[in-house]
Design a protein around this motif. Structure first.
Motif, PDB file in Angstrom:
ATOM      1  N   ARG A 140     -16.078  -8.351 -20.584  1.00  0.00           N
ATOM      2  CA  ARG A 140     -15.405  -9.634 -20.177  1.00  0.00           C
ATOM      3  C   ARG A 140     -16.456 -10.864 -19.691  1.00  0.00           C
ATOM      4  O   ARG A 140     -17.467 -10.414 -19.380  1.00  0.00           O
ATOM      5  CB  ARG A 140     -14.698  -9.392 -18.747  1.00  0.00           C
ATOM      6  N   CYS A 141     -16.124 -12.060 -19.789  1.00  0.00           N
ATOM      7  CA  CYS A 141     -16.717 -13.257 -19.499  1.00  0.00           C
ATOM      8  C   CYS A 141     -15.925 -14.157 -19.003  1.00  0.00           C
ATOM      9  O   CYS A 141     -14.707 -14.346 -19.171  1.00  0.00           O
ATOM     10  CB  CYS A 141     -17.701 -13.508 -20.721  1.00  0.00           C
ATOM     11  N   ALA A 142     -16.704 -15.302 -18.326  1.00  0.00           N
ATOM     12  CA  ALA A 142     -16.113 -16.245 -17.831  1.00  0.00           C
ATOM     13  C   ALA A 142     -16.644 -17.376 -18.784  1.00  0.00           C
ATOM     14  O   ALA A 142     -17.798 -17.569 -19.093  1.00  0.00           O
ATOM     15  CB  ALA A 142     -16.356 -16.653 -16.409  1.00  0.00           C
ATOM     16  N   VAL A 143     -15.806 -18.442 -19.102  1.00  0.00           N
ATOM     17  CA  VAL A 143     -16.337 -19.560 -19.765  1.00  0.00           C
ATOM     18  C   VAL A 143     -16.200 -20.931 -18.994  1.00  0.00           C
ATOM     19  O   VAL A 143     -15.217 -21.129 -18.245  1.00  0.00           O
ATOM     20  CB  VAL A 143     -15.615 -19.682 -21.205  1.00  0.00           C
ATOM     21  N   GLY A 144     -16.817 -21.800 -19.502  1.00  0.00           N
ATOM     22  CA  GLY A 144     -16.699 -23.164 -19.123  1.00  0.00           C
ATOM     23  C   GLY A 144     -17.100 -24.192 -20.051  1.00  0.00           C
ATOM     24  O   GLY A 144     -17.809 -23.829 -21.025  1.00  0.00           O
ATOM     25  N   PHE A 145     -16.555 -25.270 -19.775  1.00  0.00           N
ATOM     26  CA  PHE A 145     -16.881 -26.406 -20.942  1.00  0.00           C
ATOM     27  C   PHE A 145     -17.496 -27.774 -20.237  1.00  0.00           C
ATOM     28  O   PHE A 145     -17.189 -27.902 -19.028  1.00  0.00           O
ATOM     29  CB  PHE A 145     -15.611 -26.695 -21.486  1.00  0.00           C
ATOM     30  N   VAL A 146     -18.288 -28.210 -20.758  1.00  0.00           N
ATOM     31  CA  VAL A 146     -18.999 -29.503 -20.352  1.00  0.00           C
ATOM     32  C   VAL A 146     -18.017 -30.691 -20.320  1.00  0.00           C
ATOM     33  O   VAL A 146     -18.406 -31.834 -19.473  1.00  0.00           O
ATOM     34  CB  VAL A 146     -20.177 -30.086 -21.206  1.00  0.00           C
ATOM     35  N   SER A 147     -16.877 -30.677 -20.848  1.00  0.00           N
ATOM     36  CA  SER A 147     -16.060 -31.984 -20.858  1.00  0.00           C
ATOM     37  C   SER A 147     -14.520 -31.446 -21.036  1.00  0.00           C
ATOM     38  O   SER A 147     -14.493 -30.040 -21.811  1.00  0.00           O
ATOM     39  CB  SER A 147     -16.174 -32.830 -21.872  1.00  0.00           C
ATOM     40  N   ALA A 148     -13.611 -31.918 -20.333  1.00  0.00           N
ATOM     41  CA  ALA A 148     -12.144 -31.538 -20.761  1.00  0.00           C
ATOM     42  C   ALA A 148     -11.672 -31.818 -22.040  1.00  0.00           C
ATOM     43  O   ALA A 148     -11.003 -30.801 -22.436  1.00  0.00           O
ATOM     44  CB  ALA A 148     -11.226 -32.565 -19.850  1.00  0.00           C
ATOM     45  N   GLU A 149     -12.376 -32.518 -22.757  1.00  0.00           N
ATOM     46  CA  GLU A 149     -12.084 -32.903 -24.173  1.00  0.00           C
ATOM     47  C   GLU A 149     -12.562 -31.604 -24.943  1.00  0.00           C
ATOM     48  O   GLU A 149     -11.915 -31.142 -25.836  1.00  0.00           O
ATOM     49  CB  GLU A 149     -12.769 -34.125 -24.868  1.00  0.00           C
ATOM     50  N   ALA A 150     -13.621 -31.038 -24.598  1.00  0.00           N
ATOM     51  CA  ALA A 150     -14.242 -29.894 -25.426  1.00  0.00           C
ATOM     52  C   ALA A 150     -13.149 -28.682 -25.125  1.00  0.00           C
ATOM     53  O   ALA A 150     -12.912 -27.665 -26.042  1.00  0.00           O
ATOM     54  CB  ALA A 150     -15.697 -29.630 -25.025  1.00  0.00           C
ATOM     55  N   SER A 157      -7.045 -26.429 -16.232  1.00  0.00           N
ATOM     56  CA  SER A 157      -8.292 -26.193 -15.891  1.00  0.00           C
ATOM     57  C   SER A 157      -8.655 -26.574 -14.454  1.00  0.00           C
ATOM     58  O   SER A 157      -7.804 -27.458 -14.072  1.00  0.00           O
ATOM     59  CB  SER A 157      -9.112 -26.925 -16.931  1.00  0.00           C
ATOM     60  N   VAL A 158      -9.774 -26.328 -13.976  1.00  0.00           N
ATOM     61  CA  VAL A 158     -10.175 -26.791 -12.846  1.00  0.00           C
ATOM     62  C   VAL A 158     -11.826 -26.956 -12.941  1.00  0.00           C
ATOM     63  O   VAL A 158     -12.318 -26.598 -13.862  1.00  0.00           O
ATOM     64  CB  VAL A 158     -10.090 -25.763 -11.585  1.00  0.00           C
ATOM     65  N   GLN A 159     -12.420 -27.926 -12.144  1.00  0.00           N
ATOM     66  CA  GLN A 159     -13.842 -28.033 -12.051  1.00  0.00           C
ATOM     67  C   GLN A 159     -14.437 -27.197 -11.116  1.00  0.00           C
ATOM     68  O   GLN A 159     -14.062 -27.368  -9.908  1.00  0.00           O
ATOM     69  CB  GLN A 159     -14.085 -29.543 -12.191  1.00  0.00           C
ATOM     70  N   LEU A 160     -15.472 -26.351 -11.543  1.00  0.00           N
ATOM     71  CA  LEU A 160     -16.354 -25.734 -10.507  1.00  0.00           C
ATOM     72  C   LEU A 160     -17.719 -25.929 -11.075  1.00  0.00           C
ATOM     73  O   LEU A 160     -18.185 -26.129 -12.531  1.00  0.00           O
ATOM     74  CB  LEU A 160     -16.050 -24.211 -10.994  1.00  0.00           C
ATOM     75  N   ALA A 161     -18.758 -25.747  -9.799  1.00  0.00           N
ATOM     76  CA  ALA A 161     -20.059 -25.652 -10.415  1.00  0.00           C
ATOM     77  C   ALA A 161     -20.341 -24.150 -10.790  1.00  0.00           C
ATOM     78  O   ALA A 161     -19.612 -23.277 -10.466  1.00  0.00           O
ATOM     79  CB  ALA A 161     -20.822 -26.218  -9.047  1.00  0.00           C
ATOM     80  N   GLU A 162     -21.467 -24.018 -11.502  1.00  0.00           N
ATOM     81  CA  GLU A 162     -21.835 -22.770 -11.841  1.00  0.00           C
ATOM     82  C   GLU A 162     -21.945 -21.802 -10.812  1.00  0.00           C
ATOM     83  O   GLU A 162     -21.500 -20.382 -10.897  1.00  0.00           O
ATOM     84  CB  GLU A 162     -23.282 -22.973 -12.662  1.00  0.00           C
ATOM     85  N   PRO A 163     -22.402 -22.024  -9.677  1.00  0.00           N
ATOM     86  CA  PRO A 163     -22.365 -20.964  -8.476  1.00  0.00           C
ATOM     87  C   PRO A 163     -21.285 -20.489  -8.196  1.00  0.00           C
ATOM     88  O   PRO A 163     -20.700 -19.381  -7.673  1.00  0.00           O
ATOM     89  CB  PRO A 163     -23.425 -21.859  -7.350  1.00  0.00           C
ATOM     90  N   ALA A 164     -20.328 -21.665  -7.955  1.00  0.00           N
ATOM     91  CA  ALA A 164     -18.944 -21.208  -7.645  1.00  0.00           C
ATOM     92  C   ALA A 164     -18.228 -20.332  -8.517  1.00  0.00           C
ATOM     93  O   ALA A 164     -17.499 -19.511  -8.157  1.00  0.00           O
ATOM     94  CB  ALA A 164     -18.230 -22.806  -7.230  1.00  0.00           C
ATOM     95  N   LEU A 165     -18.371 -20.836  -9.703  1.00  0.00           N
ATOM     96  CA  LEU A 165     -17.656 -19.979 -10.868  1.00  0.00           C
ATOM     97  C   LEU A 165     -18.544 -18.150 -10.850  1.00  0.00           C
ATOM     98  O   LEU A 165     -17.707 -17.416 -10.820  1.00  0.00           O
ATOM     99  CB  LEU A 165     -18.044 -20.470 -12.093  1.00  0.00           C
ATOM    100  N   ARG A 166     -19.584 -18.450 -10.708  1.00  0.00           N
ATOM    101  CA  ARG A 166     -20.442 -16.914 -10.467  1.00  0.00           C
ATOM    102  C   ARG A 166     -19.841 -16.052  -9.320  1.00  0.00           C
ATOM    103  O   ARG A 166     -19.603 -14.949  -9.141  1.00  0.00           O
ATOM    104  CB  ARG A 166     -21.701 -17.082 -10.462  1.00  0.00           C
ATOM    105  N   ALA A 167     -19.693 -16.893  -8.444  1.00  0.00           N
ATOM    106  CA  ALA A 167     -19.045 -16.336  -7.057  1.00  0.00           C
ATOM    107  C   ALA A 167     -17.691 -15.760  -7.290  1.00  0.00           C
ATOM    108  O   ALA A 167     -17.374 -14.717  -6.640  1.00  0.00           O
ATOM    109  CB  ALA A 167     -19.172 -17.379  -5.670  1.00  0.00           C
ATOM    110  N   LEU A 168     -16.946 -16.479  -7.878  1.00  0.00           N
ATOM    111  CA  LEU A 168     -15.805 -15.923  -8.066  1.00  0.00           C
ATOM    112  C   LEU A 168     -15.493 -14.694  -8.917  1.00  0.00           C
ATOM    113  O   LEU A 168     -14.526 -13.942  -8.716  1.00  0.00           O
ATOM    114  CB  LEU A 168     -14.733 -17.300  -8.690  1.00  0.00           C
ATOM    115  N   VAL A 169     -16.235 -14.711 -10.010  1.00  0.00           N
ATOM    116  CA  VAL A 169     -16.114 -13.642 -10.953  1.00  0.00           C
ATOM    117  C   VAL A 169     -17.132 -12.448 -10.815  1.00  0.00           C
ATOM    118  O   VAL A 169     -16.614 -11.190 -11.074  1.00  0.00           O
ATOM    119  CB  VAL A 169     -16.243 -14.251 -12.316  1.00  0.00           C
ATOM    120  N   ALA A 170     -17.966 -12.681  -9.766  1.00  0.00           N
ATOM    121  CA  ALA A 170     -18.787 -11.404  -9.519  1.00  0.00           C
ATOM    122  C   ALA A 170     -17.953 -10.403  -8.929  1.00  0.00           C
ATOM    123  O   ALA A 170     -18.285  -8.849  -9.411  1.00  0.00           O
ATOM    124  CB  ALA A 170     -19.962 -11.927  -8.418  1.00  0.00           C
ATOM    125  N   PRO A 171     -17.043 -10.371  -7.828  1.00  0.00           N
ATOM    126  CA  PRO A 171     -16.418  -9.340  -7.487  1.00  0.00           C
ATOM    127  C   PRO A 171     -15.681  -8.442  -8.559  1.00  0.00           C
ATOM    128  O   PRO A 171     -15.106  -7.318  -8.437  1.00  0.00           O
ATOM    129  CB  PRO A 171     -15.446  -9.714  -6.420  1.00  0.00           C
TER     130      PRO A 171
END
Length: 99
Positions: free
Chosen positions: A29-39, A50-64
């Motif tokens: 499993r992996c989490a994905v992010g996009f640099v723009s809403a258009e992408a 979608s939501v906007q998250l910084a990388e540390p927040a995304l990592r913190a959410l999926v780590a558990p």
């Protein structure tokens, strides 16, 4: 330094919003992010929330969840889906029924 924000796909059910996880080719499993809403829209379609998250927040959410892989701007790797198949004749459908 400016904080980089990713557009992250989510699933919205009623008042609940949850991250949408994906799988790598090897099944992890992996989490994905996009640099723009258009992408994000280009790959997942205009109906994808979608939501906007910084990388540390995304990592913190999926780590558990045991997810440690993030993919930035993934590309579709599945083959295109063929159009709908022609309907089976009644005789052919009867042949495919379990006995």
């Amino acid at each position: 330094m400016a904080r980089v924000v990713w557009h992250v796909p989510v699933t919205v059910t009623g008042r609940t919003t949850s991250l949408r996880l994906f799988r790598l080719r090897d099944g992890r499993r992996c989490a994905v992010g996009f640099v723009s809403a258009e992408a994000l829209t280009a790959l997942l379609g205009p109906e994808q929330a979608s939501v906007q998250l910084a990388e540390p927040a995304l990592r913190a959410l999926v780590a558990p969840l045991g997810v440690d892989t993030l993919v930035l701007d993934p590309r579709l790797v599945a083959p295109p889906v063929a159009g709908p198949a022609a309907p089976l004749s009644p005789a052919r459908a009867a042949q495919l029924q379990p006995r």
